[in-house]
Scaffold this motif. Sequence first.
Motif, PDB file in Angstrom:
ATOM      1  N   GLN A 188       0.823  -1.209   0.000  1.00 50.94           N
ATOM      2  CA  GLN A 188       0.000   0.000   0.000  1.00 50.94           C
ATOM      3  C   GLN A 188       0.862   1.266   0.000  1.00 50.94           C
ATOM      4  N   ILE A 189       1.767   1.310  -0.950  1.00 53.80           N
ATOM      5  CA  ILE A 189       2.677   2.446  -1.071  1.00 53.80           C
ATOM      6  C   ILE A 189       1.898   3.691  -1.484  1.00 53.80           C
ATOM      7  N   LYS A 190       2.043   4.771  -0.715  1.00 53.62           N
ATOM      8  CA  LYS A 190       1.378   6.034  -1.012  1.00 53.62           C
ATOM      9  C   LYS A 190       2.373   7.178  -0.887  1.00 53.62           C
ATOM     10  N   GLY A 191       1.986   8.323  -1.431  1.00 56.63           N
ATOM     11  CA  GLY A 191       2.873   9.483  -1.396  1.00 56.63           C
ATOM     12  C   GLY A 191       3.815   9.485  -2.596  1.00 56.63           C
ATOM     13  N   ARG A 192       4.527  10.563  -2.774  1.00 51.94           N
ATOM     14  CA  ARG A 192       5.416  10.702  -3.923  1.00 51.94           C
ATOM     15  C   ARG A 192       6.651   9.820  -3.774  1.00 51.94           C
ATOM     16  N   HIS A 193       6.913   9.033  -4.820  1.00 53.57           N
ATOM     17  CA  HIS A 193       8.066   8.150  -4.865  1.00 53.57           C
ATOM     18  C   HIS A 193       8.795   8.319  -6.193  1.00 53.57           C
ATOM     19  N   THR A 194      10.053   7.945  -6.201  1.00 54.00           N
ATOM     20  CA  THR A 194      10.857   7.992  -7.423  1.00 54.00           C
ATOM     21  C   THR A 194      11.390   6.611  -7.727  1.00 54.00           C
ATOM     22  N   LEU A 195      11.165   6.180  -8.977  1.00 49.12           N
ATOM     23  CA  LEU A 195      11.697   4.906  -9.456  1.00 49.12           C
ATOM     24  C   LEU A 195      12.884   5.221 -10.370  1.00 49.12           C
ATOM     25  N   THR A 196      14.077   4.836  -9.928  1.00 44.33           N
ATOM     26  CA  THR A 196      15.296   5.096 -10.689  1.00 44.33           C
ATOM     27  C   THR A 196      15.732   3.832 -11.412  1.00 44.33           C
ATOM     28  N   LEU A 197      16.026   3.970 -12.711  1.00 43.35           N
ATOM     29  CA  LEU A 197      16.470   2.839 -13.519  1.00 43.35           C
ATOM     30  C   LEU A 197      17.837   3.147 -14.124  1.00 43.35           C
ATOM     31  N   PHE A 198      18.820   2.281 -13.849  1.00 44.68           N
ATOM     32  CA  PHE A 198      20.099   2.313 -14.554  1.00 44.68           C
ATOM     33  C   PHE A 198      20.033   1.197 -15.597  1.00 44.68           C
ATOM     34  N   MET A 199      20.144   1.571 -16.868  1.00 45.84           N
ATOM     35  CA  MET A 199      19.886   0.626 -17.941  1.00 45.84           C
ATOM     36  C   MET A 199      21.086   0.496 -18.865  1.00 45.84           C
ATOM     37  N   SER A 200      21.340  -0.721 -19.326  1.00 40.86           N
ATOM     38  CA  SER A 200      22.435  -0.922 -20.281  1.00 40.86           C
ATOM     39  C   SER A 200      22.057  -0.381 -21.656  1.00 40.86           C
ATOM     40  N   TYR A 201      20.745  -0.331 -21.969  1.00 47.17           N
ATOM     41  CA  TYR A 201      20.223   0.252 -23.206  1.00 47.17           C
ATOM     42  C   TYR A 201      19.019   1.125 -22.862  1.00 47.17           C
ATOM     43  N   THR A 202      18.764   2.131 -23.690  1.00 45.86           N
ATOM     44  CA  THR A 202      17.532   2.903 -23.533  1.00 45.86           C
ATOM     45  C   THR A 202      16.335   1.991 -23.836  1.00 45.86           C
ATOM     46  N   PRO A 203      15.159   2.319 -23.308  1.00 48.08           N
ATOM     47  CA  PRO A 203      13.985   1.468 -23.546  1.00 48.08           C
ATOM     48  C   PRO A 203      13.625   1.395 -25.032  1.00 48.08           C
ATOM     49  N   CYS A 204      13.204   0.222 -25.471  1.00 42.32           N
ATOM     50  CA  CYS A 204      12.700   0.090 -26.837  1.00 42.32           C
ATOM     51  C   CYS A 204      11.282   0.658 -26.872  1.00 42.32           C
ATOM     52  N   ARG A 205      10.691   0.705 -28.056  1.00 41.20           N
ATOM     53  CA  ARG A 205       9.358   1.301 -28.192  1.00 41.20           C
ATOM     54  C   ARG A 205       8.298   0.520 -27.406  1.00 41.20           C
ATOM     55  N   LYS A 206       8.432  -0.813 -27.365  1.00 46.84           N
ATOM     56  CA  LYS A 206       7.464  -1.616 -26.622  1.00 46.84           C
ATOM     57  C   LYS A 206       7.575  -1.357 -25.125  1.00 46.84           C
ATOM     58  N   CYS A 207       8.809  -1.244 -24.645  1.00 50.14           N
ATOM     59  CA  CYS A 207       9.002  -0.963 -23.223  1.00 50.14           C
ATOM     60  C   CYS A 207       8.571   0.460 -22.881  1.00 50.14           C
ATOM     61  N   SER A 208       8.732   1.374 -23.837  1.00 49.44           N
ATOM     62  CA  SER A 208       8.266   2.745 -23.621  1.00 49.44           C
ATOM     63  C   SER A 208       6.752   2.756 -23.438  1.00 49.44           C
ATOM     64  N   ALA A 209       6.054   1.970 -24.254  1.00 47.07           N
ATOM     65  CA  ALA A 209       4.598   1.878 -24.130  1.00 47.07           C
ATOM     66  C   ALA A 209       4.202   1.250 -22.785  1.00 47.07           C
ATOM     67  N   ARG A 210       4.977   0.255 -22.353  1.00 48.16           N
ATOM     68  CA  ARG A 210       4.695  -0.391 -21.069  1.00 48.16           C
ATOM     69  C   ARG A 210       4.921   0.585 -19.914  1.00 48.16           C
ATOM     70  N   ILE A 211       5.968   1.381 -19.999  1.00 56.72           N
ATOM     71  CA  ILE A 211       6.252   2.375 -18.963  1.00 56.72           C
ATOM     72  C   ILE A 211       5.135   3.416 -18.918  1.00 56.72           C
ATOM     73  N   LYS A 212       4.638   3.800 -20.091  1.00 57.22           N
ATOM     74  CA  LYS A 212       3.546   4.776 -20.140  1.00 57.22           C
ATOM     75  C   LYS A 212       2.321   4.250 -19.400  1.00 57.22           C
ATOM     76  N   SER A 213       1.924   3.012 -19.696  1.00 60.95           N
ATOM     77  CA  SER A 213       0.749   2.443 -19.030  1.00 60.95           C
ATOM     78  C   SER A 213       0.980   2.308 -17.523  1.00 60.95           C
ATOM     79  N   PHE A 214       2.214   2.065 -17.130  1.00 57.78           N
ATOM     80  CA  PHE A 214       2.549   1.943 -15.714  1.00 57.78           C
ATOM     81  C   PHE A 214       2.419   3.285 -14.993  1.00 57.78           C
ATOM     82  N   LEU A 215       2.855   4.368 -15.648  1.00 57.95           N
ATOM     83  CA  LEU A 215       2.869   5.685 -15.006  1.00 57.95           C
ATOM     84  C   LEU A 215       1.542   6.419 -15.114  1.00 57.95           C
ATOM     85  N   THR A 216       0.738   6.082 -16.120  1.00 57.81           N
ATOM     86  CA  THR A 216      -0.494   6.828 -16.376  1.00 57.81           C
ATOM     87  C   THR A 216      -1.419   6.861 -15.168  1.00 57.81           C
TER      88      THR A 216
END
Length: 279
Positions: A72-100
């Motif tokens: 039951q996480i509430k309040g402002r949080h930051t998700l930090t990602l260190f990635m070996s590659y930038t997100p592909c288009r499919k992962c970008s779409a997945r991130i969008k649905s996650f953040l929306t």
Amino acid sequence: MPFFLKTLLPEKDFEENFNNTFQPHKTLVLFSLKKDKSSLWKTWGYAYNNPNNEHAEHLILDNIEIYIQENQIKGRHTLTLFMSYTPCRKCSARIKSFLTSRNDLCMDIKASRPYFFEYKSEQKGLYLLKSLGVSIKMMDQFDYEQCLHEFVHPSKKLTPWLGLEEQSKKNADDLENIWKQFLSQEEEKETEENAKIIKISNHDNMIGPQNISVCTEQLGAQDVSRPHIILDGQDHHDQSPTKDDTWLSTPETPQKRKSTDRATEPVPGAKRKLDFLEK
């Protein structure tokens, strides 16, 4: 299972996947979730892509969703990602649905190398994330040092590899060019939309047949004491400087004419013009 929770990354894996002068055939993503204004992580870990199955980003976001629901996480949080590659288009779409559906969660992405920056589809995916407020940065030496310290071992020090800074600079320039390109396209699109709006507005303000009738009624209701214009020797009070035989208006009603006013009788000159046209 290529997902590891609260586990330090082996130094060898860090060197193999985050050296930006090489291109490994897999993706490694390290993550940390923490509440804003807090130095303590709620949860952290890393994941590799599962070949021909799930991408590393998907695995992490799936587990983060479960963690948020269970705790039951509430309040402002930051998700930090260190990635070996930038997100592909499919992962970008997945991130969008996650953040929306999570306005209180922001994301900070730091990538070692670009994932096919030359393809428009991949560029659009990154720009989609940027438009959502996701922070995206190509890693420099400071970011590599931070990643090594936090996810490998706090006592480890980075030994810069040959070409690290040069490649970091190139990657950052390439990403900046993508932002400029899409910003230019957005400005052009906005200009076109504004032009369409102005065109429609001007079209709506044009005098149509119904407005012409209204104008004629208003002109007919005005005081007849207007400048006289002499046509064929006759004095015509009802003729305005801008009104001639080409004026397309509705006929004046009898109530607007004065039988005692000879100037308002039919104009012989006008009739002669009609006769001339009939010839």
